[in-house]
Every structure is written in structure tokens, then in C-alpha cells.
Design a protein around this motif. Structure first.
Motif, short mmCIF file in Angstrom:
data_model
loop_
_atom_site.label_atom_id
_atom_site.label_comp_id
_atom_site.label_asym_id
_atom_site.label_seq_id
_atom_site.Cartn_x
_atom_site.Cartn_y
_atom_site.Cartn_z
N ALA A 159 0.86 -1.19 0.00
CA ALA A 159 0.00 0.00 0.00
C ALA A 159 0.89 1.23 0.00
O ALA A 159 1.95 1.25 0.64
N VAL A 160 0.46 2.27 -0.72
CA VAL A 160 1.21 3.51 -0.83
C VAL A 160 0.51 4.60 -0.02
O VAL A 160 -0.73 4.67 0.00
N THR A 161 1.29 5.44 0.64
CA THR A 161 0.71 6.53 1.43
C THR A 161 0.05 7.57 0.52
O THR A 161 0.38 7.68 -0.67
N PRO A 162 -0.91 8.34 1.05
CA PRO A 162 -1.62 9.33 0.23
C PRO A 162 -0.71 10.35 -0.43
O PRO A 162 -0.99 10.82 -1.54
N PRO A 204 -6.58 7.38 5.10
CA PRO A 204 -6.55 8.53 4.18
C PRO A 204 -5.65 9.67 4.63
O PRO A 204 -5.06 10.36 3.80
N GLY A 205 -5.53 9.86 5.92
CA GLY A 205 -4.64 10.91 6.43
C GLY A 205 -3.18 10.52 6.41
O GLY A 205 -2.30 11.37 6.64
N GLY A 206 -2.90 9.25 6.17
CA GLY A 206 -1.53 8.76 6.09
C GLY A 206 -0.84 8.56 7.42
O GLY A 206 0.36 8.29 7.47
N THR A 207 -1.59 8.66 8.52
CA THR A 207 -0.96 8.55 9.84
C THR A 207 -0.89 7.12 10.38
O THR A 207 -0.12 6.84 11.29
N ARG A 208 -1.72 6.24 9.83
CA ARG A 208 -1.78 4.87 10.32
C ARG A 208 -1.73 3.88 9.16
O ARG A 208 -2.24 4.15 8.07
#
Length: 332
Positions: A159-162, A204-208
Motif C-alpha cells: 500500500a502507498v501513502t496518500p 486517508p490521512g496517512g498517519t496509520r
């Protein structure tokens, strides 16, 4: 399906179908269906060597697309014009043009490619090679591999971060997650998680980052700021894949062994409900508006459609043989 059975099924698929997946012509969508944007669920059928395209608005199959042998993961480009499918026993990735629902390119990658993720800008696709212990990086403009990254043992999900700066790869053979810096295409961190990590999703926020640990019946929650596990959530039997809603409030986890889906409250790191679906659910994807979750049931040859407002199954759709993964494309 049990992990050993998955490998056996992949091998059997190769023997049964040979290397002729591109010989047959796909069934294309009608011209009027391609003129306006719509959401389409693309489902990889592992034992059949095809991908089913399901119109989300009508829950009808609009195309059945021959790809390579043992198709596993599936991912759509951000613009919805392309779908990428790793063919685990062909060692290739099929590129589908969503306007015609036909294969327009076949890209050689590593051994036993299992999963794929496309960067938010749509310029790169990251493919896990389970048999090579590597990740192939594809330039989507040229459909060529531009880098090969060594990771852990038997990489499975990606999976790639936003923001597109990191790719998280589960290594089911070493019980770790590799963190790739997409600017340099190098591994910058290795995170211990549970046993046999498979599916992975970024909020979606990329924090987790949420990781399904198949042998532990848990989900690990990673803090992306520190790249450490901050919570471990018990779920059902043999969790396989995880998908997060666009709002980031809920995560849907398929439990292949118990035939259901666990719904996680992301803020509270707890399961709030469990939804019965088909037999041996594996892949899951949430629609772009977050109103539906599509679940591939491997042994039922079906796709369960979950209403996320009520967390109940509102439809059960036919698919090909051995549906295993799902991706939603916003087709222009």
C-alpha cells in the motif's frame, strides 16, 4: 483458503490453463457504458485466469477479461483509466484499459507477483514478488520495470501513502513490514508485526497503517511517524485483507477462516461489528464514496456487497472461479 491451499491452487491454475490467457478476446462494455464516469469493481478470479468487471451502480457484470495465469492482486490508477493485475504463475502484470476492458500490455516482473499498488500521481506501480523477495517498480507511462527492490521474505501486500512518499510491504515469510522510500526506491525501515502478515492499508490521512496478521487472527496498527506498532486488534479467523473507508473512520477486514468481515473503529482500535459474508472471503475494497464494501468470496465464487451505513450484506453477486481480490475504479 488455507495458505498451503492457496499455493496449490496457483500451481494447479498454471497447469490447467497454460500460457494462453491472452488468446481469447475480452467481453467489452457497451459504448454507452463508457461515455460517462462510473465506478466499476474489478475482481481477480485466481483459478480462472480472468478479471470480472462489475458496474457498482447496477451490480451487474459488464465484462469478463482474460489475463495471465493465477491473477491475484488488482489496483486501479487514480484517473480510473487503467487497472493493473499481477499474474502469480505467469510472472507478469496485465494492464487493462478500462474504456474497452481489454488488456493493452503485459509486463514481466519477478517470481510469483501477488499484489500491486499505484502511486497517487499514477506514475508508478509497486508489485510484490512473493517468490523473489523483491518489489518491482513499474513506470506506468512506458509499462516497463525501472527498479527492483529487495525486501523481506515472501512479500505479499503493498500500500502507498496518500502523499506517495512511502510504500508499505508485508513480508509474510519474515513477519515484518518493509517501508520503501519511493523517491529513492530503497527500504528505510523494517517493522516487526504479527505472524504471516498479508493485507495492508493506509488511512486517508496517512498517519496509520493497518496490517492483517493471518496466523495471529489480529490486525497490527502502525504509526507512520515512528514506524512502530501502537495497537494490536483481535479479529476473526485467518484475516486476509483490509480496506479503510475514504473518511478514515472504519476499516473492513476479511476473515477467511470464519467467513465474515470485522468492522474496526479506527479511532478506537476496536471491532464494532462482524458481518457474515460468503465462504472464504479474501479481498475487500470500499467504494469511492464509502457507501459500499465489495468482498471477494473465494470458495463461493461470489462477491458480497456490504452497505456500510447498516453493515449488512445487501447483495451477493456471481463472479468467476476463485475470486480473490477487488479494486474500485472511477472509470471516466
Amino acid at each position: 483458503m488455507r495458505w498451503s491451499r492457496l499455493r496449490a491452487v496457483i500451481t494447479a491454475a498454471a497447469l490447467a490453463t497454460g500460457l494462453t490467457a491472452l488468446a481469447a478476446l475480452p467481453t467489452t462494455a457497451a459504448a454507452d457504458e463508457t461515455r460517462q464516469a462510473r465506478q466499476v469493481a474489478y475482481v481477480s478470479n485466481l483459478t480462472e485466469g480472468t478479471v470480472s468487471a462489475i458496474d457498482v451502480a447496477t451490480n451487474t457484470t459488464i465484462a469478463t477479461i482474460p489475463v495471465g495465469n493465477g491473477p491475484r492482486g488488482v489496483a486501479a490508477s487514480p484517473g480510473g483509466t487503467r487497472v493493473y493485475v499481477p499474474n502469480s504463475t505467469s510472472g507478469t502484470v496485465s494492464v487493462i484499459n478500462t474504456a474497452t476492458n481489454g488488456v493493452i500490455a503485459v509486463i514481466p516482473v519477478g517470481t510469483a507477483p501477488f499484489d500491486v499498488a499505484v502511486t497517487p500521481g499514477g506514475t508508478r506501480a509497486y508489485v510484490t514478488n512473493n517468490g523473489s523477495n523483491t518489489v518491482s517498480v513499474i513506470n506506468t507511462a512506458t509499462n516497463t520495470v525501472i527498479a527492483t527492490i529487495p525486501v523481506g521474505a515472501q512479500p505479499f501486500g503493498v500500500a502507498v501513502t496518500p502523499g506517495g512518499t512511502r510504500a508499505y510491504v508485508t513480508n509474510n515469510g519474515s513477519n515484518t513490514v518493509s517501508v520503501i522510500d519511493t523517491a529513492t526506491n530503497t527500504v528505510i525501515a523494517t517493522i516487526p508485526v504479527g505472524n504471516t502478515p498479508l493485507g495492508v492499508a493506509v488511512t486517508p490521512g496517512g498517519t496509520r497503517v493497518l496490517v492483517a496478521n493471518r496466523s495471529d487472527n489480529t490486525v497490527s496498527v502502525i504509526n507512520t511517524a515512528t514506524n512502530t506498532v501502537i495497537a494490536t486488534i483481535p479479529v476473526g479467523s485467518l484475516p486476509s485483507e483490509v480496506a479503510v473507508t475514504p473518511g478514515g473512520t472504519r476499516a473492513y477486514v476479511t476473515n477467511e477462516g470464519s467467513g465474515n468481515v470485522s468492522v474496526i473503529n479506527v479511532a478506537g482500535n476496536s471491532v464494532i461489528t462482524t458481518i457474515p459474508v460468503g465462504t472464504q472471503p479474501f479481498g475487500v475494497a470500499v467504494t469511492l464514496g464509502g457507501t459500499r464494501a465489495y468482498v471477494a468470496n473465494f470458495a463461493s465464487n461470489t462477491v458480497s456487497v456490504i452497505d456500510t451505513a447498516t453493515n449488512t450484506v445487501e447483495a451477493s453477486l456471481g463472479a468467476g472461479s476463485g475470486p480473490v481480490e477487488v479494486a474500485i475504479a472511477n472509470v471516466p
